[in-house]
Design a protein around this motif. Structure first.
Motif, PDB file in Angstrom:
ATOM      1  N   UNK A 143       0.825  -1.324  -0.027  1.00  0.00           N
ATOM      2  CA  UNK A 143      -0.126   0.113  -0.077  1.00  0.00           C
ATOM      3  C   UNK A 143       0.933   1.252  -0.054  1.00  0.00           C
ATOM      4  N   UNK A 144       0.481   2.197  -0.729  1.00  0.00           N
ATOM      5  CA  UNK A 144       1.014   3.421  -0.753  1.00  0.00           C
ATOM      6  C   UNK A 144       0.529   4.468   0.505  1.00  0.00           C
ATOM      7  N   UNK A 145       0.964   4.363   1.554  1.00  0.00           N
ATOM      8  CA  UNK A 145       0.540   4.859   2.847  1.00  0.00           C
ATOM      9  C   UNK A 145       0.984   6.226   2.826  1.00  0.00           C
ATOM     10  N   UNK A 146       0.133   7.085   3.448  1.00  0.00           N
ATOM     11  CA  UNK A 146       0.377   8.689   3.604  1.00  0.00           C
ATOM     12  C   UNK A 146       0.333   8.866   5.492  1.00  0.00           C
ATOM     13  N   UNK A 147      -0.548   8.129   5.952  1.00  0.00           N
ATOM     14  CA  UNK A 147      -0.665   8.336   7.483  1.00  0.00           C
ATOM     15  C   UNK A 147      -0.385   7.205   8.334  1.00  0.00           C
ATOM     16  N   UNK A 148       0.303   7.197   9.237  1.00  0.00           N
ATOM     17  CA  UNK A 148       0.359   6.148  10.277  1.00  0.00           C
ATOM     18  C   UNK A 148      -0.106   6.652  11.608  1.00  0.00           C
ATOM     19  N   UNK A 149      -1.053   5.953  12.260  1.00  0.00           N
ATOM     20  CA  UNK A 149      -1.611   6.242  13.484  1.00  0.00           C
ATOM     21  C   UNK A 149      -0.895   5.210  14.806  1.00  0.00           C
ATOM     22  N   UNK A 150      -1.075   5.657  15.844  1.00  0.00           N
ATOM     23  CA  UNK A 150      -1.064   4.922  16.981  1.00  0.00           C
ATOM     24  C   UNK A 150       0.455   4.450  17.131  1.00  0.00           C
ATOM     25  N   UNK A 151       1.437   5.116  16.547  1.00  0.00           N
ATOM     26  CA  UNK A 151       2.692   4.668  16.429  1.00  0.00           C
ATOM     27  C   UNK A 151       3.229   4.706  18.075  1.00  0.00           C
ATOM     28  N   UNK A 152       4.122   3.776  18.277  1.00  0.00           N
ATOM     29  CA  UNK A 152       4.889   3.565  19.546  1.00  0.00           C
ATOM     30  C   UNK A 152       6.499   3.472  19.151  1.00  0.00           C
TER      31      UNK A 152
END
Length: 284
Positions: free
Chosen positions: A148-157
């Protein structure tokens, strides 16, 4: 009822994924679905005209997606955001066989199974995915497997060192927004990592860092983040508690939401008195 894949539908959905702001292609897809006699077409047209889809109409509009996801949201007439259901079936065959899955641009974990979420993200059929929850390295690796061509990553640790090393992979240069869950105890270590940027997370591409604290924002967390901003990579944007910091040449601009935390605004004035403050109305 499953909306089976066929080449013309798959192509239109790939076009929508590549150009999500192109409203014309959305209209062409809805017209094609109507020509094929698919009941969901009328409901998508209804939503596109900004009329609501009722709870009773959801199964017609979304088909098997309703069995796997909760809180399915629409944008410009088509499914856009969905959260994996805690009760989602373990067998993804029916979901992967439905062409509407490819319309989802944001897929959230929620209370769903982490193992099932990884299987879903690894699926090539999720062609529209641009925004996901990435709480650990295994989830992000699954998404990379899906291509996938991702633009947003949430919930990162980013306390997970493996996650930090994955973020610098070339396949993730398209990611511009990182939402980081942290607290006052972890933020100083996190900001030192960003200041040194050993993994070149901020240098490889422009990044917008949004700091999310599980509870109410603490003053010490805001202080650490705001104080570190001038030393971050020049193209970095930082948002915390309604305050967004960015650079315009040598000038630091601070956009402050009208409904933001006034205590954090006080921290901003104390720590970055040189910032040019601009008020704005926040949006979700």
């Amino acid at each position: 009822m499953t909306l089976a894949r066929r080449p013309e539908l798959d192509q239109l959905i790939r076009d929508i994924a590549a150009h999500p702001e192109d409203d014309h292609t959305r209209g062409v897809l809805i017209d094609l679905l109507a020509d094929l006699g698919e009941p969901c077409a009328a409901l998508f047209a209804q939503a596109r005209a900004e009329h609501s889809v009722t709870v009773r109409q959801r199964e017609i509009a979304f088909g098997p997606l309703v069995h796997y996801f909760t809180s399915i949201e629409m944008a410009r007439g088509l499914p856009h955001t969905a959260t994996l259901a805690r009760t989602a079936p373990e067998d993804l065959a029916e979901l992967l066989g439905d062409v509407r899955l490819g319309l989802l641009q944001r897929v959230r974990l929620g209370a769903g199974s982490l193992a099932l979420y990884k299987q879903l993200l690894a699926a090539k059929e999720l062609v529209g995915a641009r925004r996901i929850d990435a709480p650990n390295a295994a989830v992000l690796l699954a998404a990379l497997e899906g291509g996938h061509r991702l633009t947003h990553l949430d919930e990162l640790d980013l306390s997970d060192p493996l996650l930090a090393t994955i973020l610098v992979r070339r396949e993730l240069e398209s990611v511009t927004h990182l939402a980081l869950r942290t607290d006052r105890r972890a933020v100083e270590v996190l900001m030192r990592r960003f200041l040194h940027d050993y993994e070149a997370i901020l240098v490889r591409a422009p990044r917008h860092l949004t700091f999310v604290e599980p509870q109410q924002f603490s003053i010490s967390l805001a202080h650490s983040v705001i104080a570190a901003f001038p030393s971050l990579a020049p193209r970095t944007i930082v948002t915390i508690g309604g305050i967004t910091l960015r650079r315009d040449g040598e000038t630091i601009l601070a956009d402050v939401a009208e409904d933001g935390n006034p205590q954090l605004s006080a921290v901003l004035h104390e720590v970055l008195p040189e910032a040019v403050v601009r008020s704005h109305t926040s949006s979700t």
